[in-house]
Design a protein around this motif. Structure first.
Motif, short mmCIF file in Angstrom:
data_model
loop_
_atom_site.label_atom_id
_atom_site.label_comp_id
_atom_site.label_asym_id
_atom_site.label_seq_id
_atom_site.Cartn_x
_atom_site.Cartn_y
_atom_site.Cartn_z
N ARG A 165 10.50 44.73 -2.61
CA ARG A 165 9.41 43.76 -2.75
C ARG A 165 8.29 44.03 -1.76
O ARG A 165 7.11 44.12 -2.13
CB ARG A 165 9.94 42.34 -2.53
N SER A 375 10.58 33.35 -12.73
CA SER A 375 9.63 34.41 -13.05
C SER A 375 8.32 33.81 -13.56
O SER A 375 7.67 33.06 -12.83
CB SER A 375 10.26 35.36 -14.08
N GLY A 403 11.93 34.08 -8.14
CA GLY A 403 11.40 35.35 -8.61
C GLY A 403 10.01 35.24 -9.20
O GLY A 403 9.68 35.97 -10.13
N GLN A 421 13.21 34.05 -3.40
CA GLN A 421 12.85 35.43 -3.66
C GLN A 421 13.97 36.34 -3.18
O GLN A 421 14.88 35.91 -2.48
CB GLN A 421 11.53 35.79 -2.96
N ASP A 425 13.02 42.27 -5.27
CA ASP A 425 12.42 41.74 -6.50
C ASP A 425 10.94 42.13 -6.54
O ASP A 425 10.10 41.49 -5.90
CB ASP A 425 12.59 40.23 -6.57
N ALA A 464 18.00 42.17 -8.72
CA ALA A 464 17.18 41.40 -7.78
C ALA A 464 16.45 40.27 -8.48
O ALA A 464 16.25 39.19 -7.91
CB ALA A 464 16.18 42.32 -7.09
N HIS A 465 16.07 40.48 -9.75
CA HIS A 465 15.27 39.49 -10.48
C HIS A 465 16.13 38.56 -11.34
O HIS A 465 15.60 37.61 -11.93
CB HIS A 465 14.23 40.21 -11.36
#
Length: 546
Positions: A165, A375, A403, A421, A425, A464-465
């Motif tokens: 990230r 997201s 995310g 987070q 990501d 990660a996401h």
């Protein structure tokens, strides 16, 4: 601050109550305000001194006059004189203390300014390093590919240590300098000459590490490009309430624990009254028909009602502008929500979905609302929390996002934010920097076991996401003693009507779930036929969760 969970996951926590970072201007303003208070106190002390001298002369003159009852009046005057003398001393001492406090505040502002200047210097050094990195490749001639390979290898090592990230944010911020250097020294010089002074805000008032809206311009430029090419078309929302029979396919496929139809039109669903349980509502939203959002009605023990809106992330990547509002166009609408008049599509479709769904469900303007989002859903949650028009219609109290690249959306201070987070990501890096360290915005970065070294980068990015991993992170934070997390826990408890607060940290085992009445709404972003060839050209998209 870092804390390690039982599975080895550690967390970095920024922002929230007890960890507020003041800007240089705020510190200087506070110092000036304190100094004005000190000046007022000094003037008051001087006035009391004048009154004291007058009272002393009056008492002496009264005693010398020999008038009847002069002794009694003089006694009262002496008592008043003593009170004035004591008040003058107290005010003078307070004035001195306030003046010293103002000096300390001014010194703190100077130290903060020096620290910010040092940060800006480091930012400039990073930018120059990127510029010369590009020049190294362009100047190496036939050895350029070898130099580039070494740079990529070094970047991979840095990403393994710092996380994908942060390195992605560096690439977004310093990539233009590297590309300018790659074009040659003259292009690099033109880049330096064309840049505005680094570290200055929009008005040039003092240094700032990363401008708060650094990611808005690229998002706006991309959206304007899609408008210009016709890849994104103006449209409007069509909304319907989804019958419970359509939620999960055929009724015989329903599994234990799934929703059960309710005669009132809602469906009774059990929700864990903590951050993890609430964020799980966004995971549920992915399982409903494409383009759906969830509205849960919470009936509190005190008789009041609250509402929870759950948003999925980006569901359709098959085209820029699909019939599903949760597409790339929708993401860009959320990221540029503060500039709606710049684009042909001026309606923010997902915000309109939330408004119409809440109204249809029966939400009143005075009733508390929470939004969860993963997201792209997190982008829309933050955009709503930054929109005064949305806040005028609904009493939004809190958002829980995971995310989501939402730092460029100026969420109003009255709305609490829990922002989850992960260090790898890269989706969360699309806002070009870390979220603000403010009292209402708590950011938790998880450092899950397993660095990118030796792993498939695609799998690392997906993990990660992944929303399920973020929900696990939220569970791991349930017993945190961090002041920011404790403030979030208290806010969740208040919102849930005291149920979560009575159980202790987030949702300590031993407490039961909370029942909510759930409705699901599906939206369609339908082209405005009057602006095109008369026929909508959007296709029903497939469902591709981000």
């Amino acid at each position: 601050m870092e804390r390690e969970a039982d599975d080895g996951t550690s967390f970095s926590i920024a922002g929230g109550a007890g960890r507020v970072k003041y800007t240089l201007a705020e510190i200087e303003l506070t110092a000036r305000g304190i100094d004005l208070v000190g000046q007022d106190a000094q003037e008051l002390a001087a006035s009391l001194g004048s009154e004291l001298r007058w009272m002393s002369h009056f008492a002496a003159g009264l005693l010398a006059s020999g008038l009847q009852a002069a002794n009694g009046t003089q006694y009262a005057a002496r008592a008043a004189e003593a009170v004035l003398s004591s008040a003058q001393g107290s005010v003078a001492a307070a004035a001195q203390g306030v003046a010293e406090l103002a000096l300390h505040a001014s010194a703190a502002a100077q130290r903060y300014g020096a620290a910010e200047a040092e940060t800006v210097a480091r930012e400039n050094a990073q930018r120059m390093k990127a510029l010369f990195g590009g020049i190294e490749v362009s100047s190496a001639g036939i050895f350029g590919p070898l130099v580039l390979w070494w740079q990529v290898h070094k970047l991979q090592d840095d990403a393994a240590r710092a996380g994908l990230r942060d390195k992605t944010e560096d690439l977004l911020n310093y990539g233009p300098a590297y590309l300018a250097g790659l074009l040659g020294p003259m292009a690099g010089l033109a880049y330096l000459l064309g840049r505005e002074p680094s570290g200055q805000g929009p008005s040039g008032q003092g240094p700032s590490r990363v401008r708060p809206n650094a990611g808005v311009l690229p998002a706006a430029g991309l959206r304007r490009f899609f408008d210009w090419t016709g890849l994104a078309k103006p449209g409007h929302l069509e909304l319907r309430r989804v019958p419970a029979a359509e939620w999960h396919g055929r009724p015989e496929d329903w599994r234990p624990g799934r929703a059960v139809p309710d005669p009132s039109g809602g469906v009774q669903v059990d929700v864990e009254p903590g951050a993890a349980g609430l964020l799980a509502g966004s995971r549920d939203a992915y399982g409903y028909p494409p383009g759906s959002i969830v509205v849960d009605r919470l009936d509190r023990p005190d008789g009041t009602r609250a509402w929870i809106v759950h948003l999925p992330g980006t569901e359709d990547w098959s085209q820029v502008d699909s019939v599903n509002p949760m597409d790339l166009e929708g993401d860009l609408e959320g990221m540029t929500a503060a500039q709606p008049t710049l684009f042909r599509q001026q309606q923010i479709v997902v915000q309109e979905m939330m408004k119409q769904a809440l109204t249809d469900a029966g939400a009143l303007p005075t009733e508390d609302v929470m939004i969860t989002g993963h997201s792209g859903g997190g982008i829309h949650a933050a955009a709503a929390a930054a929109n005064p028009a949305f806040l005028a219609d609904f009493n939004l109290r809190m958002i829980i996002i995971a995310g989501a690249p939402a730092r460029n959306l100026p969420v109003l201070p009255a709305v609490k934010v829990l922002d989850l987070q992960n260090e790898d990501d890269i989706v969360a890096a699309a806002d070009y920097g870390p979220p603000p360290g403010s009292a209402n915005w708590v950011t938790v970065t998880s450092h899950r076991p397993g660095a990118p070294h030796g792993k498939d980068p695609v799998e690392v990015i997906k993990a990660a996401h992944d929303l399920g991993n973020y929900i696990d992170d939220a569970h791991a934070l349930e017993r945190s003693s961090d002041p920011g997390i404790k403030a979030v826990r208290e806010s969740v408890g208040v919102f849930m009507g005291g149920v979560a607060a009575a159980r202790g940290p987030m949702n300590v085992p031993g407490g039961g779930a909370v029942k909510v009445s759930r409705r699901v709404y599906q939206g369609r972003d339908v082209d405005d036929t009057s602006l095109g060839n008369g026929q909508p050209d959007k296709r029903q998209p497939g469902r591709r969760p981000a």
